[in-house]
Scaffold this motif. Structure first.
Motif, mmCIF file in Angstrom:
data_model
loop_
_atom_site.group_PDB
_atom_site.id
_atom_site.type_symbol
_atom_site.label_atom_id
_atom_site.label_comp_id
_atom_site.label_asym_id
_atom_site.label_seq_id
_atom_site.Cartn_x
_atom_site.Cartn_y
_atom_site.Cartn_z
ATOM 1 N N LEU A 31 2.166 22.460 -23.355
ATOM 2 C CA LEU A 31 2.020 23.111 -24.657
ATOM 3 C C LEU A 31 3.035 22.573 -25.656
ATOM 4 O O LEU A 31 2.704 22.319 -26.824
ATOM 5 C CB LEU A 31 2.169 24.625 -24.496
ATOM 6 N N PHE A 32 4.276 22.351 -25.211
ATOM 7 C CA PHE A 32 5.286 21.771 -26.094
ATOM 8 C C PHE A 32 4.926 20.348 -26.492
ATOM 9 O O PHE A 32 5.110 19.949 -27.646
ATOM 10 C CB PHE A 32 6.665 21.789 -25.437
ATOM 11 N N ILE A 33 4.425 19.570 -25.550
ATOM 12 C CA ILE A 33 4.039 18.182 -25.848
ATOM 13 C C ILE A 33 2.914 18.149 -26.873
ATOM 14 O O ILE A 33 2.935 17.358 -27.819
ATOM 15 C CB ILE A 33 3.644 17.445 -24.559
ATOM 16 N N LEU A 34 1.924 19.011 -26.715
ATOM 17 C CA LEU A 34 0.813 19.033 -27.668
ATOM 18 C C LEU A 34 1.264 19.498 -29.053
ATOM 19 O O LEU A 34 0.749 19.026 -30.070
ATOM 20 C CB LEU A 34 -0.312 19.912 -27.142
ATOM 21 N N THR A 35 2.236 20.396 -29.107
ATOM 22 C CA THR A 35 2.776 20.842 -30.397
ATOM 23 C C THR A 35 3.505 19.704 -31.101
ATOM 24 O O THR A 35 3.307 19.470 -32.302
ATOM 25 C CB THR A 35 3.729 22.032 -30.188
ATOM 26 N N VAL A 36 4.331 18.979 -30.365
ATOM 27 C CA VAL A 36 5.053 17.850 -30.947
ATOM 28 C C VAL A 36 4.078 16.744 -31.347
ATOM 29 O O VAL A 36 4.242 16.106 -32.393
ATOM 30 C CB VAL A 36 6.120 17.333 -29.959
ATOM 31 N N ALA A 37 3.039 16.525 -30.546
ATOM 32 C CA ALA A 37 2.048 15.498 -30.866
ATOM 33 C C ALA A 37 1.289 15.847 -32.141
ATOM 34 O O ALA A 37 0.979 14.959 -32.946
ATOM 35 C CB ALA A 37 1.079 15.326 -29.700
ATOM 36 N N LEU A 44 -1.807 4.923 -33.757
ATOM 37 C CA LEU A 44 -1.532 6.368 -33.763
ATOM 38 C C LEU A 44 -2.496 7.118 -32.848
ATOM 39 O O LEU A 44 -2.095 8.045 -32.135
ATOM 40 C CB LEU A 44 -1.627 6.920 -35.180
ATOM 41 N N MET A 45 -3.767 6.717 -32.857
ATOM 42 C CA MET A 45 -4.738 7.366 -31.970
ATOM 43 C C MET A 45 -4.422 7.084 -30.505
ATOM 44 O O MET A 45 -4.549 7.980 -29.644
ATOM 45 C CB MET A 45 -6.153 6.893 -32.319
ATOM 46 N N SER A 46 -3.969 5.875 -30.199
ATOM 47 C CA SER A 46 -3.590 5.550 -28.820
ATOM 48 C C SER A 46 -2.356 6.339 -28.394
ATOM 49 O O SER A 46 -2.261 6.773 -27.236
ATOM 50 C CB SER A 46 -3.335 4.055 -28.681
ATOM 51 N N LEU A 47 -1.439 6.533 -29.308
ATOM 52 C CA LEU A 47 -0.255 7.337 -28.998
ATOM 53 C C LEU A 47 -0.628 8.785 -28.717
ATOM 54 O O LEU A 47 -0.085 9.416 -27.795
ATOM 55 C CB LEU A 47 0.742 7.249 -30.156
ATOM 56 N N GLU A 48 -1.579 9.302 -29.476
ATOM 57 C CA GLU A 48 -2.060 10.664 -29.212
ATOM 58 C C GLU A 48 -2.751 10.759 -27.855
ATOM 59 O O GLU A 48 -2.633 11.762 -27.157
ATOM 60 C CB GLU A 48 -3.016 11.110 -30.321
ATOM 61 N N MET A 49 -3.476 9.710 -27.481
ATOM 62 C CA MET A 49 -4.116 9.703 -26.164
ATOM 63 C C MET A 49 -3.085 9.649 -25.042
ATOM 64 O O MET A 49 -3.284 10.230 -23.975
ATOM 65 C CB MET A 49 -5.085 8.529 -26.041
ATOM 66 N N ILE A 50 -1.966 8.974 -25.271
ATOM 67 C CA ILE A 50 -0.886 8.952 -24.278
ATOM 68 C C ILE A 50 -0.320 10.356 -24.098
ATOM 69 O O ILE A 50 -0.098 10.816 -22.970
ATOM 70 C CB ILE A 50 0.212 7.951 -24.687
ATOM 71 N N PHE A 51 -0.085 11.047 -25.204
ATOM 72 C CA PHE A 51 0.402 12.424 -25.110
ATOM 73 C C PHE A 51 -0.592 13.317 -24.379
ATOM 74 O O PHE A 51 -0.209 14.185 -23.591
ATOM 75 C CB PHE A 51 0.688 12.992 -26.496
ATOM 76 N N LEU A 52 -1.868 13.111 -24.646
ATOM 77 C CA LEU A 52 -2.906 13.900 -23.991
ATOM 78 C C LEU A 52 -2.948 13.619 -22.490
ATOM 79 O O LEU A 52 -3.098 14.543 -21.678
ATOM 80 C CB LEU A 52 -4.261 13.607 -24.631
ATOM 81 N N ALA A 53 -2.798 12.370 -22.098
ATOM 82 C CA ALA A 53 -2.809 12.016 -20.680
ATOM 83 C C ALA A 53 -1.611 12.623 -19.952
ATOM 84 O O ALA A 53 -1.744 13.128 -18.827
ATOM 85 C CB ALA A 53 -2.816 10.500 -20.510
ATOM 86 N N VAL A 54 -0.463 12.599 -20.586
ATOM 87 C CA VAL A 54 0.725 13.209 -19.967
ATOM 88 C C VAL A 54 0.542 14.720 -19.845
ATOM 89 O O VAL A 54 0.904 15.316 -18.826
ATOM 90 C CB VAL A 54 1.983 12.845 -20.787
ATOM 91 N N SER A 55 -0.054 15.324 -20.852
ATOM 92 C CA SER A 55 -0.299 16.765 -20.798
ATOM 93 C C SER A 55 -1.294 17.114 -19.692
ATOM 94 O O SER A 55 -1.101 18.100 -18.966
ATOM 95 C CB SER A 55 -0.826 17.263 -22.139
#
Length: 100
Positions: free
Chosen positions: A63-69, A32-43
């Motif tokens: 902003l939408f990606i971080l909200t969904v994450a 789950l933490m790695s998935l959050e880091m993927i979202f952060l990298a894309v953002s």
């Protein structure tokens, strides 16, 4: 030069998090933490590209990606806490035993 540094940092963060996903397939919390880091990298990539192109759309998508994450991580952690209370472990091998 600014965009090259931002995209480099974003891609390094993305590949480190992919490595974390594939190397730690037994612990759901690290996944789950790695998935959050993927979202952060894309953002980060969207924000750096948005600044380079002088367009606001990348920042809005980030902003939408971080909200969904944030919603995904809260639901995932809630499921993880309930699963830990039932099984007393958070290994992925026993996840197929969950039925709902």
């Amino acid at each position: 030069m600014f965009i090259l540094n931002g995209i480099t940092i974003s891609s390094i963060l993305f590949f480190i998090s992919l490595l974390g996903m594939f190397l730690n397939q037994k612990n759901i919390l690290i996944m789950l933490m790695s998935l959050e880091m993927i979202f952060l990298a894309v953002s980060f990539n969207l924000i750096y590209s948005s600044i380079y192109l002088d367009d606001i759309n990348g920042q809005i998508f980030a902003l939408f990606i971080l909200t969904v994450a944030a919603a995904e991580s809260s639901i995932g952690l809630a499921i993880l806490v309930i699963y830990y209370r039932i099984r007393n472990t958070i290994t992925v091998e026993l996840m197929h035993l969950m039925k709902g």
